[in-house]
Motif scaffolding. Sequence first.
Motif, short mmCIF file in Angstrom:
data_model
loop_
_atom_site.label_atom_id
_atom_site.label_comp_id
_atom_site.label_asym_id
_atom_site.label_seq_id
_atom_site.Cartn_x
_atom_site.Cartn_y
_atom_site.Cartn_z
N GLY A 152 0.81 -1.21 0.00
CA GLY A 152 0.00 0.00 0.00
C GLY A 152 0.84 1.25 0.00
O GLY A 152 2.03 1.23 0.34
N GLU A 153 0.22 2.33 -0.41
CA GLU A 153 0.84 3.65 -0.38
C GLU A 153 0.09 4.51 0.62
O GLU A 153 -1.14 4.53 0.64
CB GLU A 153 0.77 4.30 -1.76
CG GLU A 153 1.44 3.50 -2.86
CD GLU A 153 1.13 4.05 -4.24
OE1 GLU A 153 1.85 3.70 -5.20
OE2 GLU A 153 0.14 4.83 -4.37
N THR A 154 0.81 5.21 1.46
CA THR A 154 0.18 6.07 2.46
C THR A 154 0.71 7.49 2.34
O THR A 154 1.85 7.71 1.92
CB THR A 154 0.44 5.55 3.88
OG1 THR A 154 1.84 5.63 4.18
CG2 THR A 154 -0.03 4.11 4.03
N ALA A 155 -0.14 8.43 2.70
CA ALA A 155 0.27 9.83 2.65
C ALA A 155 -0.53 10.61 3.68
O ALA A 155 -1.70 10.32 3.93
CB ALA A 155 0.04 10.41 1.26
N SER A 156 0.12 11.57 4.30
CA SER A 156 -0.57 12.49 5.21
C SER A 156 -0.95 13.73 4.42
O SER A 156 -0.09 14.42 3.86
CB SER A 156 0.35 12.87 6.38
OG SER A 156 0.64 11.74 7.17
N THR A 157 -2.24 13.98 4.35
CA THR A 157 -2.75 15.11 3.60
C THR A 157 -3.50 16.04 4.53
O THR A 157 -3.66 15.77 5.73
CB THR A 157 -3.70 14.64 2.48
OG1 THR A 157 -4.89 14.10 3.08
CG2 THR A 157 -3.04 13.58 1.62
N ILE A 158 -3.97 17.15 3.97
CA ILE A 158 -4.77 18.09 4.76
C ILE A 158 -6.00 17.40 5.32
O ILE A 158 -6.44 17.65 6.44
CB ILE A 158 -5.19 19.30 3.89
CG1 ILE A 158 -3.94 20.12 3.52
CG2 ILE A 158 -6.19 20.16 4.61
CD1 ILE A 158 -3.18 20.69 4.70
N ALA A 159 -6.57 16.48 4.55
CA ALA A 159 -7.77 15.77 4.98
C ALA A 159 -7.46 14.67 5.99
O ALA A 159 -8.37 14.08 6.56
CB ALA A 159 -8.47 15.17 3.76
N GLY A 160 -6.19 14.40 6.23
CA GLY A 160 -5.80 13.34 7.15
C GLY A 160 -5.00 12.27 6.44
O GLY A 160 -4.50 12.47 5.32
N LEU A 161 -4.85 11.14 7.08
CA LEU A 161 -4.10 10.03 6.52
C LEU A 161 -4.89 9.35 5.41
O LEU A 161 -6.06 9.04 5.58
CB LEU A 161 -3.79 9.01 7.62
CG LEU A 161 -3.14 7.70 7.18
CD1 LEU A 161 -1.74 7.96 6.66
CD2 LEU A 161 -3.12 6.71 8.34
N THR A 162 -4.25 9.13 4.26
CA THR A 162 -4.89 8.40 3.17
C THR A 162 -4.09 7.14 2.90
O THR A 162 -2.86 7.12 2.98
CB THR A 162 -4.96 9.24 1.88
OG1 THR A 162 -3.63 9.55 1.44
CG2 THR A 162 -5.73 10.52 2.11
N VAL A 163 -4.82 6.07 2.56
CA VAL A 163 -4.20 4.78 2.28
C VAL A 163 -4.74 4.24 0.97
O VAL A 163 -5.96 4.14 0.80
CB VAL A 163 -4.49 3.76 3.41
CG1 VAL A 163 -3.87 2.41 3.07
CG2 VAL A 163 -3.96 4.26 4.74
N ASN A 164 -3.84 3.93 0.05
CA ASN A 164 -4.21 3.24 -1.18
C ASN A 164 -3.60 1.84 -1.16
O ASN A 164 -2.38 1.69 -0.99
CB ASN A 164 -3.69 3.99 -2.42
CG ASN A 164 -4.50 5.24 -2.70
OD1 ASN A 164 -5.73 5.20 -2.70
ND2 ASN A 164 -3.82 6.35 -2.95
N VAL A 165 -4.44 0.82 -1.29
CA VAL A 165 -3.94 -0.55 -1.37
C VAL A 165 -3.58 -0.80 -2.83
O VAL A 165 -4.41 -0.61 -3.73
CB VAL A 165 -5.00 -1.55 -0.89
CG1 VAL A 165 -4.49 -2.98 -1.04
CG2 VAL A 165 -5.37 -1.27 0.56
N THR A 166 -2.34 -1.19 -3.09
CA THR A 166 -1.86 -1.33 -4.46
C THR A 166 -1.80 -2.78 -4.93
O THR A 166 -1.78 -3.03 -6.15
CB THR A 166 -0.47 -0.69 -4.60
OG1 THR A 166 0.40 -1.23 -3.60
CG2 THR A 166 -0.56 0.82 -4.42
N SER A 167 -1.77 -3.73 -4.01
CA SER A 167 -1.81 -5.14 -4.41
C SER A 167 -2.20 -5.98 -3.22
O SER A 167 -1.93 -5.61 -2.06
CB SER A 167 -0.45 -5.60 -4.96
OG SER A 167 0.50 -5.71 -3.91
N VAL A 168 -2.83 -7.12 -3.49
CA VAL A 168 -3.14 -8.08 -2.44
C VAL A 168 -2.79 -9.47 -2.96
O VAL A 168 -2.92 -9.77 -4.15
CB VAL A 168 -4.63 -8.05 -2.02
CG1 VAL A 168 -4.97 -6.76 -1.30
CG2 VAL A 168 -5.54 -8.22 -3.23
N THR A 169 -2.33 -10.32 -2.06
CA THR A 169 -2.07 -11.72 -2.39
C THR A 169 -3.09 -12.55 -1.64
O THR A 169 -3.12 -12.56 -0.40
CB THR A 169 -0.65 -12.14 -1.94
OG1 THR A 169 0.30 -11.31 -2.59
CG2 THR A 169 -0.40 -13.59 -2.32
#
Length: 471
Positions: free
Chosen positions: A450-467
């Motif tokens: 996953g990719e995570t980032a702290s933005t103005i809206a708060g923490l965002t998480v994008n899941v990029t792959s699952v096994t």
Amino acid sequence: MPAIVNQLKSMEIPGEYGNWITAIQDRIQFYKGNDAFFQTKKDQHNSTVYRSNMPPGPFMAKDPKCIVLLDAKSFPILFDVSRVEKKDVFTGTYMPSTSLTGGYRMLSYLDPSEEKHTQVKTLLFRLLASRKHHVIPEFRKAYNTLFENMELEIAKDGKSDFNAGNDQQGFEFACTSFFGVSPSSTDLGTSGPDKAAFWLVFHLHPLVSIGLPTFLEELFLHTFPLPPIFAKPSYNSLYSYFSSGATHALDVAESLGLSREEACHNLLFATVFNTYGGIKILFPGIMKCLAEADKSLHSRLASEIRREVKLEGGKVTMAAIEKMELTKSVVYEALRIDPPVKFQYGKAKVDMTIDSHDARYDVKKGEMLFGYQPFATKDERVFENADKFVGDRFVGEEGKKLLKYVVWSNGPETEDTTVANKQCAGKNFVVLVGRLLVVEFFLKYDTFTGETASTIAGLTVNVTSVTKATS
């Protein structure tokens, strides 16, 4: 020989409040970054206890002056309701208009000494007890939908926005598990999360930055309250769902001496602000910790979870979850390293002394105390590698000894929430659903990225792959 007692030295609390200009300057620095704001002053005063103005300050707060507590030893004074008053301090040095909550002060703003506090908290305890058997099945239903959609999005776009799915399914789960009525099957439809988020803005805007130029945020967000009338349509839609869907809980409220109207506003607040708002913050936090952890942790979690579920005949049960020591530790660690509620306030009821690790300080009756929880729960005097996520930190007997320093719920994890304290009424519920997220995820998947980032809206998480699970 007599025992040697280490006496803390008494010191004056460092720091000065200055005038209203100083308060505004402090406010501006606060919005540039909470951690940096507190660390700078901590370094400046060489102390984890000091005086500072706290937002929003002029002209929204009556008095922005606070005594700041940043370590694990001084912070717990905020839980002692015999010495600290918790009336109208939930959001700090200001209180949102009760026009946002039907004209009533909600449980979060009540001190345990108030009769309404006992009545409303008892109502929530009874609600949670009466619906406990619905939590696991409703969670599994909602979050299996999230994971199915997540897989489709990854296949199509190469990533999936966990926050967006969590917002929708978290709202659906919270409401349905508590009241047995799916909000999406009512007139509210799928608009609940958006209406809830809009209403929450009117409560919290003095404490946040949304990335606008400083002068615009100071003028429109931090100096004057937004008119509650603009939030009323969204709130009325939410209230309509609760007034019709929570009939059993409202019957219980009447037996406790509460009016159905006041109880309904409290149920809405507890579900939307406390529960759903907590899920919006906690679940991305757990996913971030797991995404950044060594993949061996994923393997250990999957093994533990699948073993205990198998022993329960393939069913996810409370008995199985209670045996998942590593899973429990991961959730506690996520709550420690990034607690959903970062700020705690209380007003001194009496003259008292407060101890830090290094000194003792005198506090006068009526002074406001403020604790920044992320510093207290990452106190290096208590936790080794305090800034690092350690998934198995709370495993074993030595790990369990550290649980008293996990205080996300406005009290130690080792203590129980009661009508006599201000610890979160849903403390055990929150820990349970955090574990359920981990359980459901690793029943389906061996690992993920996953990719995570702290933005103005708060923490965002994008899941990029699952096994997908292989065993």
